[in-house]
Structure formats: structure tokens, C-alpha cells
Design a protein around this motif. Structure first.
Motif, PDB file in Angstrom:
ATOM      1  N   LEU A   1      32.165   7.562   0.880  1.00 20.61           N
ATOM      2  CA  LEU A   1      33.496   6.936   0.791  1.00 20.61           C
ATOM      3  C   LEU A   1      33.465   5.474   1.219  1.00 20.61           C
ATOM      4  O   LEU A   1      34.221   4.655   0.692  1.00 20.61           O
ATOM      5  N   SER A   2      32.607   5.150   2.160  1.00 18.98           N
ATOM      6  CA  SER A   2      32.501   3.763   2.614  1.00 18.98           C
ATOM      7  C   SER A   2      32.103   2.875   1.430  1.00 18.98           C
ATOM      8  O   SER A   2      32.639   1.775   1.260  1.00 18.98           O
ATOM      9  N   GLU A   3      31.184   3.372   0.618  1.00 22.22           N
ATOM     10  CA  GLU A   3      30.761   2.556  -0.531  1.00 22.22           C
ATOM     11  C   GLU A   3      31.819   2.548  -1.628  1.00 22.22           C
ATOM     12  O   GLU A   3      32.035   1.539  -2.295  1.00 22.22           O
ATOM     13  N   LYS A   4      32.505   3.681  -1.766  1.00 21.42           N
ATOM     14  CA  LYS A   4      33.555   3.739  -2.794  1.00 21.42           C
ATOM     15  C   LYS A   4      34.725   2.800  -2.444  1.00 21.42           C
ATOM     16  O   LYS A   4      35.290   2.135  -3.309  1.00 21.42           O
ATOM     17  N   THR A   5      35.090   2.774  -1.154  1.00 22.70           N
ATOM     18  CA  THR A   5      36.271   2.002  -0.753  1.00 22.70           C
ATOM     19  C   THR A   5      35.902   0.613  -0.223  1.00 22.70           C
ATOM     20  O   THR A   5      36.795  -0.164   0.123  1.00 22.70           O
ATOM     21  N   MET A   6      34.599   0.345  -0.122  1.00 23.38           N
ATOM     22  CA  MET A   6      34.089  -0.947   0.377  1.00 23.38           C
ATOM     23  C   MET A   6      34.610  -1.247   1.783  1.00 23.38           C
ATOM     24  O   MET A   6      34.932  -2.390   2.135  1.00 23.38           O
ATOM     25  N   ALA A   7      34.733  -0.183   2.597  1.00 18.74           N
ATOM     26  CA  ALA A   7      35.224  -0.305   3.981  1.00 18.74           C
ATOM     27  C   ALA A   7      34.421   0.671   4.854  1.00 18.74           C
ATOM     28  O   ALA A   7      33.989   1.712   4.365  1.00 18.74           O
ATOM     29  N   PRO A   8      34.237   0.359   6.139  1.00 21.35           N
ATOM     30  CA  PRO A   8      33.500   1.281   7.006  1.00 21.35           C
ATOM     31  C   PRO A   8      34.271   2.594   7.204  1.00 21.35           C
ATOM     32  O   PRO A   8      35.495   2.623   7.046  1.00 21.35           O
ATOM     33  N   SER A   9      33.544   3.656   7.549  1.00 24.22           N
ATOM     34  CA  SER A   9      34.184   4.922   7.940  1.00 24.22           C
ATOM     35  C   SER A   9      33.910   5.142   9.425  1.00 24.22           C
ATOM     36  O   SER A   9      32.863   4.747   9.930  1.00 24.22           O
ATOM     37  N   ILE A  10      34.862   5.800  10.085  1.00 23.89           N
ATOM     38  CA  ILE A  10      34.690   6.125  11.513  1.00 23.89           C
ATOM     39  C   ILE A  10      34.545   7.642  11.655  1.00 23.89           C
ATOM     40  O   ILE A  10      35.304   8.400  11.043  1.00 23.89           O
ATOM     41  N   VAL A  11      33.557   8.061  12.434  1.00 25.32           N
ATOM     42  CA  VAL A  11      33.417   9.485  12.766  1.00 25.32           C
ATOM     43  C   VAL A  11      33.573   9.590  14.276  1.00 25.32           C
ATOM     44  O   VAL A  11      32.770   9.033  15.024  1.00 25.32           O
ATOM     45  N   ARG A  12      34.616  10.287  14.720  1.00 24.09           N
ATOM     46  CA  ARG A  12      34.865  10.425  16.154  1.00 24.09           C
ATOM     47  C   ARG A  12      34.195  11.720  16.627  1.00 24.09           C
ATOM     48  O   ARG A  12      34.394  12.783  16.025  1.00 24.09           O
ATOM     49  N   ILE A  13      33.420  11.612  17.703  1.00 22.68           N
ATOM     50  CA  ILE A  13      32.873  12.825  18.307  1.00 22.68           C
ATOM     51  C   ILE A  13      33.213  12.812  19.804  1.00 22.68           C
ATOM     52  O   ILE A  13      33.639  11.791  20.328  1.00 22.68           O
ATOM     53  N   THR A  14      33.024  13.952  20.443  1.00 22.67           N
ATOM     54  CA  THR A  14      33.239  14.028  21.891  1.00 22.67           C
ATOM     55  C   THR A  14      32.021  14.714  22.508  1.00 22.67           C
ATOM     56  O   THR A  14      31.198  15.291  21.781  1.00 22.67           O
ATOM     57  N   SER A  15      31.932  14.659  23.828  1.00 24.43           N
ATOM     58  CA  SER A  15      30.742  15.222  24.486  1.00 24.43           C
ATOM     59  C   SER A  15      30.604  16.710  24.197  1.00 24.43           C
ATOM     60  O   SER A  15      29.510  17.206  23.917  1.00 24.43           O
ATOM     61  N   ARG A  16      31.707  17.461  24.242  1.00 25.92           N
ATOM     62  CA  ARG A  16      31.603  18.907  23.997  1.00 25.92           C
ATOM     63  C   ARG A  16      31.178  19.186  22.563  1.00 25.92           C
ATOM     64  O   ARG A  16      30.426  20.113  22.293  1.00 25.92           O
ATOM     65  N   LEU A  17      31.647  18.360  21.635  1.00 24.19           N
ATOM     66  CA  LEU A  17      31.287  18.559  20.228  1.00 24.19           C
ATOM     67  C   LEU A  17      29.801  18.265  20.003  1.00 24.19           C
ATOM     68  O   LEU A  17      29.132  18.977  19.255  1.00 24.19           O
ATOM     69  N   ALA A  18      29.278  17.252  20.665  1.00 23.99           N
ATOM     70  CA  ALA A  18      27.863  16.899  20.494  1.00 23.99           C
ATOM     71  C   ALA A  18      26.957  18.025  20.990  1.00 23.99           C
ATOM     72  O   ALA A  18      25.858  18.221  20.483  1.00 23.99           O
ATOM     73  N   ARG A  19      27.434  18.778  21.972  1.00 27.35           N
ATOM     74  CA  ARG A  19      26.626  19.886  22.531  1.00 27.35           C
ATOM     75  C   ARG A  19      26.855  21.198  21.802  1.00 27.35           C
ATOM     76  O   ARG A  19      26.066  22.133  21.914  1.00 27.35           O
ATOM     77  N   LEU A  20      27.966  21.284  21.055  1.00 29.31           N
ATOM     78  CA  LEU A  20      28.344  22.546  20.404  1.00 29.31           C
ATOM     79  C   LEU A  20      27.300  22.955  19.370  1.00 29.31           C
ATOM     80  O   LEU A  20      26.863  22.149  18.555  1.00 29.31           O
ATOM     81  N   LYS A  21      26.905  24.255  19.408  1.00 32.71           N
ATOM     82  CA  LYS A  21      25.934  24.744  18.425  1.00 32.71           C
ATOM     83  C   LYS A  21      26.636  25.449  17.286  1.00 32.71           C
ATOM     84  O   LYS A  21      27.672  26.091  17.486  1.00 32.71           O
ATOM     85  N   GLY A  22      26.090  25.352  16.107  1.00 31.88           N
ATOM     86  CA  GLY A  22      26.673  26.036  14.955  1.00 31.88           C
ATOM     87  C   GLY A  22      25.735  25.974  13.771  1.00 31.88           C
ATOM     88  O   GLY A  22      24.724  25.265  13.789  1.00 31.88           O
ATOM     89  N   GLU A  23      26.111  26.744  12.760  1.00 32.19           N
ATOM     90  CA  GLU A  23      25.289  26.807  11.555  1.00 32.19           C
ATOM     91  C   GLU A  23      25.503  25.533  10.733  1.00 32.19           C
ATOM     92  O   GLU A  23      26.644  25.100  10.532  1.00 32.19           O
TER      93      GLU A  23
END
Ligand code: SF4
Length: 497
Positions: A145-167
Motif C-alpha cells: 500500500l505504501s507504494e500504491k499510495t506513495m506514502a509511508p505506512s505505520i504498523v503499531r506494536i506493543t511489548s505484549r504483542l511482540a512476545r505473543l506466540k501464534g501460527e
């Protein structure tokens, strides 16, 4: 192939699969570990002195067709905001993704701010993924999308999410070749660039959020929850148990208005569950329940908060009975390391009654004790001291001086200010994992006449008292470098009450 991995590894895999060529970051909780994992990939990755420089280097990389990534903690978003906001209408070439690490609960940060708001200010896509799979998809989609819209994208994460395990299923997406910067944008006036943005890029973002599989509805009863980010997982467990419908927004900005409107119409009562601020809720004011109605607290969200809010779902407002936490309620304080070589400076400062500006390095730990009075953001000590009466006094670390403190000295020299700066030179960013700091003694000495260096290993409280007495009445800028090394076994003292 599906695999069970944590959020941090999902980031690494998505970055590799997106063919990113330029990675930059500034250390800090909770993103230091993510960057360290990326150092183990073949992609060129570097720590930068500050987030603005980091983001600007991504604009350059993007211009010549290299996909790039900035990794910053939430407060770093404030520093890179200037080029971020203008980059959307200036336009970019290859995709840029900003990973913003938020710290709900302010475990190791100076505040709890919510990075999603930068999507509103910069008018750009914001993903707030809720699982490792959505982290992976958000980064891949972020570049597309960044290339399609010619604008940066933001991805917000948090400490618990960075540690969370999943498939996580990796996708063998054929990413199109990265774009280079299209100079034809310079045919437009600055106003025209914004008009063009709202005719092309922003509608493309709106179209995307309305139709993406990133946003998911589970229809159940007549009560609904709208959630985003890590709390979505907590909310889904409870929603399933209680037969409550759930709209999970992994792409939160622009808000998918049609999608949300439909959900609101289909449900009698809707609770918004999100961290850290009421970002979604503010846009649906008066039509939903959440933080502003007292159903949920600001900041970090736990399962009990969601269960309690649902118990009160029939009420239009709930009285906030949370007592703001004091250090004595928390039960422990964090102080300088027991064997810190810089302690005598703070002891000497305690004997004077002028205000002292600290920074958000180790000196902030001396604020509750009273040795420093104000400590706001990284690199801010010198600027703050410039507002004090008489000769303003600042204590700043060498990492913070390079980050943004140096401009304070430049300003003081340019404006003939009276300023006394103590620079703690331990050669590292001690609070964020020991990343190397640059030695700026020669740079400072090229501007300031009154510069001395003290050996912190041997300097006593009396030595600092003499220096303060001598410098405080002297006109102009004085800089005192304290050369010292943090002991190998240095660790902050945690004192329980
Ligand atoms: S990390 Fe180093 S500078 Fe900071 S308190 Fe410990 S010894 Fe002192």
C-alpha cells in the motif's frame, strides 16, 4: 508453511519477504529486541542517532528504489513526525514502513502515548495488528500500500504483542519491483500536492480499509465489541464465552467508516476495546462505550477490565474509581546503580537550590529524589535549562546529547545564553541496552570556550561543588564532561518499600 512464532519473529520474516534493503532504528523499549533480531539478517541494519535522521534516510532510500523500515519506540514518533507528515504529500518511491513500539503501562518509557494518532496527522495507513499473523500481513500489506499510495505506512506494536506466540503462514507473494521517486510531483504547487493526495492516495487507503481481510467480523449477539491491537485477543476470548459480536480492526486508519457504521447499526450496545488512548472511540463519540464513558481505563487493558466493562454495558457511564498510581503504591522505586561513578555529581547538585534539568537517561532516576527537577524527553535537558532564570543547569548523557541535545548548545551559543551543562560520558545508551554513543567533546569545544573534562572515577562531591561554584556565576556557556565507565555488573537499584 505454517509455524508457531512470536510477534518479533513475524516482523523479521515479513521484512525479509518484503525485500527490504534499508533498516534503521533508535533503541528503546519495546523495540530494541526487534532490531537486534533484524541485525542477524543479511539486510543492512543500523542504529541512528535520532528518529528524524532515521526516517529521512528512509526517504532517501525510497527515492532510489529501496524498500526501507524505521523502527522506533512511541516517543520517537514525535521526533520523526516532521518528515513523516510532509512525506505523504511530497510522495515517496519504494515502500516505507514505520514500526512504532508503544508501551501501554509505561513500563520503561516516559509516557503512554498512542502512535496510531500519527496516522490521523500524517493522513496515512495505520495497522494495529492483533496476532503474529496479522503483524506479518500488516508489514507485507504496508509495503504494497505504501507504494500504491506513495506514502509511508505505520504498523503499531506493543511489548505484549511482540512476545505473543501464534501460527504464522508466510506468503510467497510476488512483490512488484519497488518504485523509484516520480519527479513529476514537482509539476504541482504545494497546495496542489495535497489536492492530488486527496484525489488519489487517501481514497485508495479508504477503499483498502473497507475491503481488506485484515478487518474481521464475528457476528453473535446483540451486543458488540470493536477492538484493535493486542487487546483484541483478550476481547475475543470473552466475546466467544458471552456470545458477543466482535469487529476486530487490524487496519485502523483511515477508520473503515462503512464497515463500522454497519456494525453499529446491527448492535444495541457497542464497547470499544483498545490501547492506549480512545483512538477509535474518539471517532465514534457518543455512539459507543469505552474509556470516555468510564467503562474501561486509559492505558494498558487486561481481561478483567473487559469483563468488568461488559458487566456494566447497560450503563451509559461508569464512575472512574482508579486512584492514580504513586511510586509508594507501586511498592518499589528505581535508582542509580549502587556503584554508579556519577553519583557524586548528583550529591553535589543536592546542595544547591537552583533548578536542574535532567534527561530521560539515568538522570531521570534522580527526579523523585530531588537532584533533578524536570526530565521530559530524550535530549531535552539543555533546551529546558535555557528557560531557567540566571545560568540554567542541565545534566544530559552523551547518547542524548547526540540524539538532539546538541542543538540546545548551538542555540545557547548563537543567542549568548548563560548555560551550565554536565555531560555524563559513559559511552553508551545505558537505559536501552548499551548501544554505543558518539564522543562529541571536540564538536562542543569547537563552539564553546569554557569546556572541561572531569575524571568521574576519582571526582568527589567536593570536586563537583567547587566546579559548580566557579561556573554558575560565569557568563556564557560552560560544559563539563564527566568521563566514566559503567561498571560491568551495573544494574539499577530496585528498592522495595
Ligand atoms: S547505568 Fe551507568 S550511568 Fe546509569 S546509573 Fe548505572 S552506572 Fe550510573
Amino acid at each position: 508453511m505454517k509455524q508457531i512464532i512470536n510477534g518479533k519473529t513475524a516482523i523479521t520474516q515479513a521484512v525479509l519477504d518484503s525485500h527490504v534493503e534499508h533498516i534503521v532504528g533508535v533503541p528503546g523499549y519495546p523495540i530494541t529486541d526487534i532490531m537486534e533480531e533484524l541485525f542477524n539478517t543479511p539486510i543492512q541494519s543500523k542504529w541512528c542517532v535520532n528518529e528524524k535522521i532515521a526516517f529521512e534516510s528512509c526517504i532517501g532510500a525510497s527515492g532510489v528504489g529501496k524498500r526501507s523500515l524505521v523502527i522506533t519506540k512511541h516517543v520517537g514518533m514525535n521526533v520523526l513526525a516532521d518528515p513523516l507528515v510532509t512525506s505523504t504529500t511530497h510522495t515517496i518511491g519504494a515502500g516505507i514502513v514505520v514500526i512504532a513500539g508503544d508501551d501501554p503501562g509505561a513500563k520503561k518509557s516516559q509516557n503512554e502515548q498512542d502512535s496510531r494518532y500519527y496516522g490521523l496527522i500524517a493522513e496515512t495507513l495505520v495497522f494495529d495488528p492483533s496476532t503474529p499473523q496479522y503483524i506479518y500481513d500488516a508489514i507485507m500489506e504496508g509495503y504494497r500500500l505504501s507504494e500504491k499510495t506513495m506514502a509511508p505506512s505505520i504498523v503499531r506494536i506493543t511489548s505484549r504483542l511482540a512476545r505473543l506466540k501464534g501460527e504464522v503462514k508466510r506468503r510467497v507473494w510476488k512483490m512488484p519491483a519497488a518504485r523509484v521517486f516520480d519527479r513529476s510531483i514537482w509539476d504541482y504547487t504545494l497546495e496542489g500536492k495535497h489536492q492530488l493526495f486527496h484525489q488519489t492516495s487517501y481514497p485508495a487507503m479508504q477503499e483498502y480499509v473497507e475491503n481488506t481481510q485484515m478487518n474481521k467480523i464475528v457476528r453473535r449477539g446483540s451486543t458488540g465489541i470493536i477492538s484493535s491491537g493486542y487487546p483484541s485477543g483478550l476481547a475475543e476470548k470473552i466475546a466467544e464465552e458471552k456470545n458477543i459480536s466482535h469487529l476486530i480492526l487490524n487496519a485502523v486508519n483511515p477508520l473503515p467508516a462503512r464497515h463500522v457504521e454497519k456494525f453499529l447499526k446491527q448492535h444495541q450496545r457497542v464497547l470499544v476495546v483498545e490501547e492506549t488512548e480512545p483512538f477509535i472511540e474518539h471517532q465514534l463519540y457518543d455512539r459507543v462505550l469505552g474509556k470516555h464513558t468510564g467503562h474501561l481505563p486509559y492505558g494498558r487493558i487486561n481481561s478483567e477490565h473487559i469483563s468488568d466493562a461488559l458487566e456494566n454495558i447497560h450503563l451509559n457511564s461508569v464512575k472512574n474509581t482508579i486512584e492514580p498510581q504513586k511510586i509508594k503504591h507501586r511498592g518499589y522505586g528505581v535508582y542509580l546503580c549502587r556503584n554508579c561513578p556519577f553519583t557524586p555529581l548528583y550529591d553535589a547538585l543536592d546542595d544547591f537550590d537552583f533548578p536542574v534539568a535532567g534527561d530521560v537517561g539515568c538522570s531521570i532516576l534522580m527526579a523523585p529524589k530531588g537532584s533533578v527537577d524536570l526530565a521530559v524527553s530524550l535530549g531535552s535537558a539543555i533546551g529546558i535549562a535555557l528557560g531557567f532564570n540566571n545560568k540554567g543547569v542541565a545534566v544530559i548523557g552523551d547518547f542524548a546529547l547526540a540524539h538532539s541535545g546538541l542543538q540546545g548548545i548551538i542555540n545557547a551559543v548563537q543567542n549568548d545564553c548563560d548555560l551550565l551543562v554536565f555531560v555524563i560520558c559513559n559511552g553508551i545508551a545505558a537505559m536501552t541496552g548499551g548501544q554505543q554513543a558518539v564522543d562529541l567533546k571536540k564538536v562542543v569545544a569547537s563552539m564553546v570556550k569554557d569546556v572541561i573534562t572531569v575524571d568521574a572515577k576519582s571526582a568527589t562531591r567536593d570536586v563537583y561543588t567547587t566546579i559548580i561554584n566557579e561556573k554558575i556565576t560565569k557568563k556564557g556557556v560552560s560544559v563539563v564532561f564527566l568521563d566514566g565507565t559503567c561498571p560491568k555488573d551495573a544494574s539499577f537499584q530496585i528498592i522495595k518499600f
